[in-house]
Motif scaffolding. Structure first.
Motif, short mmCIF file in Angstrom:
data_model
loop_
_atom_site.label_atom_id
_atom_site.label_comp_id
_atom_site.label_asym_id
_atom_site.label_seq_id
_atom_site.Cartn_x
_atom_site.Cartn_y
_atom_site.Cartn_z
N TYR A 344 0.79 -1.23 0.00
CA TYR A 344 0.00 0.00 0.00
C TYR A 344 0.83 1.29 0.00
O TYR A 344 0.32 2.33 -0.40
CB TYR A 344 -0.95 0.01 1.20
N LEU A 345 2.05 1.23 0.51
CA LEU A 345 2.84 2.46 0.57
C LEU A 345 3.66 2.62 -0.71
O LEU A 345 4.31 1.68 -1.17
CB LEU A 345 3.76 2.46 1.79
N LYS A 346 3.63 3.83 -1.23
CA LYS A 346 4.38 4.10 -2.46
C LYS A 346 5.75 4.68 -2.10
O LYS A 346 5.97 5.14 -0.99
CB LYS A 346 3.59 5.09 -3.32
N ARG A 347 6.61 4.68 -3.10
CA ARG A 347 7.96 5.22 -2.88
C ARG A 347 7.89 6.65 -2.36
O ARG A 347 8.62 7.01 -1.43
CB ARG A 347 8.74 5.16 -4.22
N LYS A 348 6.96 7.43 -2.92
CA LYS A 348 6.92 8.82 -2.46
C LYS A 348 6.35 8.97 -1.04
O LYS A 348 6.66 9.92 -0.32
CB LYS A 348 6.17 9.73 -3.46
N ASP A 349 5.52 8.01 -0.59
CA ASP A 349 5.09 8.00 0.81
C ASP A 349 6.30 7.83 1.72
O ASP A 349 6.44 8.53 2.73
CB ASP A 349 4.12 6.85 1.07
N ILE A 350 7.15 6.84 1.36
CA ILE A 350 8.33 6.58 2.17
C ILE A 350 9.24 7.80 2.18
O ILE A 350 9.78 8.20 3.23
CB ILE A 350 9.10 5.35 1.61
N GLU A 351 9.36 8.43 1.03
CA GLU A 351 10.20 9.64 0.96
C GLU A 351 9.66 10.72 1.90
O GLU A 351 10.41 11.34 2.64
CB GLU A 351 10.22 10.18 -0.49
N LYS A 420 4.19 9.24 15.97
CA LYS A 420 3.61 10.09 14.92
C LYS A 420 3.48 9.30 13.60
O LYS A 420 2.45 9.36 12.93
CB LYS A 420 4.51 11.31 14.67
N LEU A 421 4.55 8.57 13.24
CA LEU A 421 4.54 7.83 11.97
C LEU A 421 3.49 6.72 11.99
O LEU A 421 2.89 6.41 10.95
CB LEU A 421 5.93 7.26 11.69
N ARG A 422 3.31 6.13 13.18
CA ARG A 422 2.29 5.08 13.31
C ARG A 422 0.92 5.62 12.87
O ARG A 422 0.19 4.99 12.12
CB ARG A 422 2.26 4.64 14.78
N LEU A 423 0.57 6.83 13.34
CA LEU A 423 -0.72 7.43 12.98
C LEU A 423 -0.74 7.86 11.52
O LEU A 423 -1.74 7.68 10.81
CB LEU A 423 -1.02 8.62 13.90
N GLU A 424 0.37 8.45 11.07
CA GLU A 424 0.48 8.87 9.66
C GLU A 424 0.24 7.69 8.73
O GLU A 424 -0.50 7.79 7.75
CB GLU A 424 1.88 9.45 9.40
N CYS A 425 0.92 6.58 9.02
CA CYS A 425 0.81 5.41 8.16
C CYS A 425 -0.59 4.81 8.22
O CYS A 425 -1.10 4.32 7.21
CB CYS A 425 1.85 4.36 8.55
N ALA A 426 -1.21 4.86 9.42
CA ALA A 426 -2.58 4.37 9.53
C ALA A 426 -3.51 5.20 8.63
O ALA A 426 -4.35 4.64 7.91
CB ALA A 426 -3.04 4.44 10.98
N ASP A 427 -3.32 6.53 8.65
CA ASP A 427 -4.11 7.40 7.77
C ASP A 427 -3.90 7.01 6.31
O ASP A 427 -4.85 6.88 5.53
CB ASP A 427 -3.70 8.87 7.97
N LEU A 428 -2.62 6.84 5.95
CA LEU A 428 -2.29 6.50 4.56
C LEU A 428 -2.95 5.19 4.15
O LEU A 428 -3.59 5.10 3.09
CB LEU A 428 -0.76 6.37 4.40
N VAL A 435 -8.96 -1.15 6.39
CA VAL A 435 -9.66 -0.70 7.61
C VAL A 435 -8.83 -1.09 8.83
O VAL A 435 -8.76 -2.25 9.21
CB VAL A 435 -11.08 -1.30 7.71
N LEU A 436 -8.14 -0.12 9.40
CA LEU A 436 -7.31 -0.38 10.58
C LEU A 436 -8.08 -0.05 11.86
O LEU A 436 -7.97 -0.73 12.85
CB LEU A 436 -6.07 0.51 10.54
N ARG A 437 -8.83 1.08 11.81
CA ARG A 437 -9.52 1.58 13.00
C ARG A 437 -11.03 1.44 12.80
O ARG A 437 -11.64 2.27 12.14
CB ARG A 437 -9.12 3.04 13.24
N ASP A 438 -11.60 0.40 13.38
CA ASP A 438 -13.03 0.14 13.26
C ASP A 438 -13.80 1.30 13.89
O ASP A 438 -13.68 1.56 15.09
CB ASP A 438 -13.33 -1.17 14.00
N PRO A 439 -14.62 2.02 13.11
CA PRO A 439 -15.33 3.17 13.69
C PRO A 439 -16.39 2.77 14.70
O PRO A 439 -16.88 3.62 15.44
CB PRO A 439 -15.95 3.86 12.47
N THR A 440 -16.77 1.51 14.78
CA THR A 440 -17.76 1.11 15.79
C THR A 440 -17.08 0.67 17.08
O THR A 440 -17.75 0.33 18.05
CB THR A 440 -18.63 -0.07 15.30
#
Lengths: 611, 611
Positions: A344-351, A420-428, A435-440
Motif C-alpha cells: 500500500y505504501l508508495k515510494r513517495k510515501d516513504i520519501e 507520529k509515523l504510526r498514525l500517519e501510516c494508519a491514515d495513509l 480498515v485499521l480503526r473500526d469506527p464502531t
C-alpha cells in the motif's frame, strides 16, 4: 401510511446500526434509541396541541383523528404535503376526491392551519445538501433542524441524564454548582477576565472548578459532581471552544482504583443503546509504557503497529548510525511494522515519511521491505546478518509484504517520532482502503504513573507541574520530593479513548505542609493567591481525589462527529466568533465606564510611548 | 449503638417534620428524606474504603466489622470518640478493658488511622454555635460541614434531579447547553462584559438564555430545558447574586395553559418527601385582580387581609377627604381588616403606619377600631351613618376586636399602599405571637394578563416592555397595538409562592413582522443588534413559549432558609465579593494587555479632562 418510494428507502435505513460517520442518520433514530432501552418512552405530546409526532404514526393508528405540527418538507400540487419534525416525516393528503393512494396509512386533512410563513431558506433541510461550515454556523437555527444535529444533541442530553442517574440515584453523589465568577489562579494566563464595578478589580472565569471541588471535600460534601461550564482563552485553536463542559467529579476517602471503577461504571451505564456495549474494566498502562509502545500519552489502541525496541539486535552492528545512537545515554534502536506496507505504501510515501522525520525530529528513518520471498529490500540490507534478520522477524512479527520503519536515537525522541509515523501510516493505509480503526469500536485505556513535574520550557532547570500543583505524589515516590523531585511520579491518571484524552484526574494532596512545600519550595509559586486553599487543608481536609471528563469530546467520539462543533448547539468558530450574531462585538464607551476600563487601541499605546 | 443522652435527643428530633426555619436540622435528615421516597437509597460507600456512613449503623449491624471515615466531633479521655460525617454521628470506643457501655450498639476499634490533623477551628461545627455571616463566608468550607448546609445542598441536588427526570424521562425534553459568552442585548446595562483578544471587542455574560431558547425552537428542538447559569450585574443588592441559576424551559406548539400544567406537574413531581405535597392546579389571578386584592403582583396568599373596595359605601359621604378622592378619575376608597388588631396593635404602631403612608405614598390612613360592643372608635366615627356602618361590617367581614385601615385615592396608589401595610401588619402581628403565615404551607399562585408595555420611567410618553420585547400580546388585544398599545395585555405569566416571584414566562412572538413592529415602531429599539433573531423568525419559526424558574429562590423557600446564600455552596456577599478568596482582585497590567484594556482610575479621568 403512504410512503413514496424514496421515503420508504430512508425509513428502511433505520433498522441498520450506524457504522460510519459518513452514513446519513435519519429522523426517528432518536426514538429508536429510546425504544431499545428499558426506559419508558417520554410523552412527546403532553401539554401541547399536537396528539402525535410526525415520526410516530403507524398502521395501528388507522382511523384515529390526529393533530400534527411540523415544517413542510415537500408540497405537490396542493394535494400532498410531507410534514417534518425532529421525529421524522409523514405524508399528508389534502382530499380532492375520493382517490385512494397505495400504502399503509394516510392522513386525510380535516382542517389545516399555516402557523407561520417561511422565506426562501439559504439551504434546504435535507441530509444530502452540502453546505459550508460558515453557512451552517451563520444559520445555526436552520442547521439544528437536520436529523444529524437533532440526533447529536438529543443523544448528548440522554447520555448526560443517564450519568446523573448513575451518580445521584445509584451512588449518592451530590450535584453542586460552583461559581464561575472567581479569582484568577496563579499562572492562569488563559483565563478570561470580567471587570467588576470596583476600579481595577476583576473576576476571572475559571478553567475548571478544581479549587471548589477540593473545598467541597474539606466541607464534608464527600461525593460531588457537576456538569460544569469551564472557560479557557486560547485564542484561535481548531476544534477548541472558549467555553466547554466537563463532567466534574470529586470524592473523599477514595484511591485511584476507586475513581477508575466509578468512571468505568459511569460510562457503561450511560453508553447509548445503539452502540456496542462498553467492556470493563478498561486496560491500564503506565505513562512509561504508553510512551515506549505508542510514542504518545494518548494512544489509539484500536490497532497494533506498536513500537518495538530492537536495540539488542544491533548491539554489535557495523551500521554506523545505529552504532552511534547506541553509544549515547538512553540510546536505542526502535521500529514499527506496517502490515502490508509494501503493497500500500508508495515510494513517495516513504520519501515524505523520511523527510518528516528529518524536518521535525532531526532523525533518520530506515525503511525495510520484507519481500514475498522473505528477502530484505533496504539500503542497509547487506549489513544485517542472518541471525539479526531472523531475530528482527521474530521480534516484529513481520509478515510478507510488511514494511518495517526503523530509527535510532534517544529513547523518548525515537518513540515520539515512531508514534507520529504510526498514525500517519494508519491514515495513509486507510485512504488506500485498509480498515485499521473500526469506527464502531471504542477502545478505552487508563494511563497512570505520570511524572509529577516537568522541566519548565522557558528554563529547564526549574520545575513546573505536569498537570496541576494539587496532584498528589505517588506513595512510593514521596521521598524523591526531597532528593530528586524530577523523578517523582504522580497519582494522576488519564482516560484515553481511540487516541483522544477524554478525561484526567488525580488523587490530591490533603496535607497542608506537603502542599506548601510543593507550591513554595519546588514550584516557586506565590502561595498568597492560594492561601484560602492551604488554610482549608489545615482544617482536617480528608484524603480525596477526582476526575473530569471532557463532555464535548466524548459526545463527539460517541456520535462519530468530525468536530466538537457538531455536538454543541451554538458553538463558536475556531476564532472564537459566534457567526450567527456577530459576537464578540464593540461596546459604547459609556458602557465601559461603570467597569473603570478603557480600550487601549494600538494608537493609544503609541501615544503612551510618546509621553 | 450507644448514645449518650444528649445525642439520643438529637436523633429523636428526626422523626418530627421541620416546622420552622429556626429549628435546627440534624444529620441523617437527608437519609430520611431518601427513605421516605419510593427510590432506592444510593450506595454512599461504593468505590471507597469505608463500608458504612456514620449515620447508618443500627443494631442490625451488630457483630459486623465496619470501616468508617469522618471527623472527630468529641473525644473523651482517649476512650470515646464521636465521629461525624454528612449522614450523622456515631460513638466509637477504644477498648481499654472489657467494660460494656449501655446502649444498643458500640463500635470497638480494631485499628484507627488519623487521616489528617486539624488546627483549632475558628468556630465549632455544632448547630447551636452562633457565628456571623461574614465568618461563615470566610470559612465557607467549614460552614458547609454543618448539617443545615448539608441538608440544603443535598435537597437542592435531589430536587433538581427529580425535575430532570420529569422533563427528560417523562416528557421528552432535551437538556441543551447554551453559550454564556454572547453578544450584549439592547439595553443590557446589567450585563457583565468579557474583553476578547480583539481590540475593542467584548463578549457579554447574558442575563438569561432567552434568545437561544427561542432560536432552539426555530431549530426544531421543540422541548428544551436547561439548568442555566445566568449573570446580572446589579452592584450591591441584598439577597441577590451576580450569578444565579434558573430552570429554563421552552416549548413549541404550546399555549399558556400548557406551560402552566407542565410547571404544576414539575413542582409536584420534584417536591421533597418531607414537605406537605403540592396541590395542583394552582389558582390563577389576573394582574388587575392581584393588584386590586393584594396591592402587589406577587401576593402572599397564605393569609387573608385582602383589600376591599368600599367606594360605594361612601358615594354620599360628608367626610371631606373621601369626597375629594372619589371625585377624581380612578378615585376609590379602600380598606383592609386586621383581625384582632385592636388586641395586638399598639397606638404607636398605628402612628407609624400613618406616618409611613404619609411619607412614602403621600396618602392618609384612617384607622377604625371595632370595639367589643361593635361601636366604632375612629376620628370620623360621627360622620359615618348607621347604614354605612352595617354595609362596611358586611363587606369587610369585620369581627370584634378587628381594626380596619381605610384610605382614599387613586386606585393603583391606594392598592399599593394597602398591599404594603398588609405585609407590615402581618409582620407586627407575628412578632406579637399570632401565626398568620404557616411556615409549612406553600401557597402557589399564577398571575396572568400583565400589561404588555409600561411608560418609560425617564420619559412617560415613551413605552418600554413590561417584561421583555419578545412577549406576545394577548390574542384579544392585538388590535390595540395599532391604536392604544398602552392598554394591550400580554401573554406573560408569573408564578408566585408565598409572596415571592419564583418564575415567569410568556408565549413569544413568532411572527417576524409583528416582532419588528414592536421593536422598531413601538419600542424604538435598535433592531440591528437583534437582526439574527428577527431573521430566524422569518424562516418558519413555530409558535412557542416558555418559562424560567428561579432555582435559588425556590430552594430557599422550600428549605425555609433566611437567605439564598444558604442554598448556594459558594455565594458572594451582598457586595459581590467572595470573602473566602478575596474576589474580585487586582490583575497585573501585563495580563490586561492581551485584552487591549486599561484600568481608568479616577485620576486618569481627571487627567483626561485636563487635556
Amino acid at each position: 401510511m403512504y410512503f413514496p418510494s424514496w421515503l420508504s428507502q430512508l425509513y428502511r435505513g433505520l433498522s441498520r446500526p450506524i457504522r460510519r460517520t459518513t452514513q446519513p442518520i435519519w429522523g426517528s433514530l432518536y426514538r429508536s434509541l429510546l425504544q431499545s432501552s428499558q426506559r419508558r418512552i417520554p410523552e412527546f405530546s403532553s401539554f401541547v396541541v399536537r396528539t402525535n409526532t410526525c415520526g410516530e404514526l403507524r398502521s395501528s393508528h388507522l382511523g384515529q383523528e390526529v393533530t400534527l405540527c411540523g415544517w413542510i418538507q415537500y408540497r405537490r400540487q396542493n394535494t400532498f404535503l410531507v410534514l417534518r419534525d425532529f421525529d421524522g416525516l409523514v405524508q399528508v393528503i389534502i382530499p380532492q376526491d375520493e382517490k385512494m393512494p397505495t400504502g399503509e396509512i394516510e392522513i386525510k386533512v380535516k382542517t389545516a392551519e399555516l402557523l407561520n410563513a417561511c422565506k426562501k431558506l439559504p439551504f434546504e433541510i435535507k441530509n444530502f445538501v452540502k453546505k459550508t461550515e460558515a453557512l451552517r454556523l451563520q444559520y445555526r437555527y436552520l442547521d439544528l433542524r437536520s436529523f444529524q444535529m437533532q440526533y447529536n444533541l438529543r443523544l448528548r442530553s440522554q447520555m448526560v441524564m443517564k450519568m446523573r442517574e448513575y451518580l445521584c440515584n445509584l451512588h449518592g453523589f451530590v450535584d453542586i454548582e460552583t461559581p464561575t465568577l472567581f479569582k484568577r489562579t496563579p499562572g492562569g494566563a488563559k483565563e478570561f477576565l470580567v471587570p467588576s464595578r470596583e476600579p481595577g478589580k476583576f473576576y476571572s472565569l475559571p478553567q475548571s472548578p478544581q479549587q471548589f471541588k477540593q473545598l467541597l471535600m474539606v466541607g464534608g460534601l464527600d461525593r460531588y459532581f457537576q456538569v460544569a461550564r469551564c472557560y479557557r482563552d486560547e485564542g484561535s485553536r481548531p476544534d477548541r471552544q472558549p467555553e466547554f463542559t466537563q463532567i466534574d467529579i470529586e470524592m473523599s476517602f477514595v484511591d485511584q482504583t476507586g475513581i477508575q471503577s466509578l468512571i468505568e461504571g459511569l460510562l457503561q451505564y450511560s453508553w447509548p443503546n445503539d452502540k456496542d456495549p462498553v467492556v470493563v474494566p478498561f486496560p491500564t498502562m503506565t505513562f512509561a509504557e504508553v510512551l515506549a509502545t505508542y510514542g504518545t500519552d494518548k494512544p489509539d489502541t484500536r490497532f497494533g503497529m506498536k513500537i518495538i525496541d530492537i536495540s539488542d539486535v544491533f548491539r554489535n552492528t557495523e551500521i554506523g548510525f545505529l552504532q552511534d545512537a547506541l553509544s549515547k545515554p538512553h540510546g536505542t534502536v526502535k521500529a514499527i511494522c506496517i502490515p502490508e506496507g509494501a503493497k500500500y505504501l508508495k515510494r513517495k510515501d516513504i520519501e515524505s515519511i523520511r523527510n518528516f522525520a528529518a524536518d521535525h525530529f532531526n532523525q533518520e528513518i530506515l525503511p525495510v521491505f520484507l519481500n514475498a520471498n522473505r528477502n530484505w529490500n533496504s539500503p542497509v540490507a547487506n549489513f544485517i546478518m542472518e541471525s539479526q534478520r531472523l531475530e528482527l522477524i521474530r521480534l516484529m512479527e513481520t509478515q510478507e509484504e510488511d514494511v518495517v520503519l526503523l530509527t535510532a536515537g534517544e529513547h523518548n525522541k525515537a518513540c515520539s517520532l515512531l508514534g507520529k509515523l504510526r498514525l500517519e501510516c494508519a491514515d495513509l493505509l486507510e485512504t488506500r482502503g485498509v480498515v485499521l480503526r473500526d469506527p464502531t469500536l471504542f477502545s478505552f485505556l487508563w494511563v497512570v504513573d505520570f511524572p509529577l513535574f516537568l522541566p519548565k520550557e522557558e528554563n529547564p532547570r526549574e520545575l513546573e507541574s505536569a498537570h496541576h500543583p494539587f496532584t498528589a505524589p505517588h506513595p512510593s515516590d514521596i521521598h524523591l520530593l526531597y532528593t530528586e523531585p524530577k523523578k517523582a511520579r504522580s497519582q494522576h491518571y488519564d482516560l484515553v479513548l481511540n487516541g483522544n484524552e477524554i478525561g484526567g484526574g488525580s488523587i490530591r494532596i490533603h496535607n497542608a505542609e506537603l502542599q506548601r512545600y510543593i507550591l513554595a519550595t519546588l514550584l516557586k509559586e506565590d502561595v498568597k493567591m492560594l492561601s484560602h486553599l492551604l488554610q482549608a487543608l489545615d482544617y482536617g481536609a480528608p484524603p480525596h481525589g477526582g476526575i473530569a471528563l471532557g463532555l464535548d469530546r466524548l459526545i463527539c467520539l460517541v456520535t462519530g462527529s468530525p468536530s466538537i462543533r457538531d455536538v454543541i448547539a451554538f458553538p463558536k468558530s475556531f476564532r472564537g466568533h459566534d457567526l450567527m450574531s456577530n459576537t464578540p462585538d464593540s461596546v459604547p464607551p459609556e458602557e465601559l465606564k461603570p467597569y473603570h476600563i478603557r480600550v487601549s487601541k494600538p494608537t493609544d499605546s503609541k501615544a503612551e510611548r510618546a509621553h
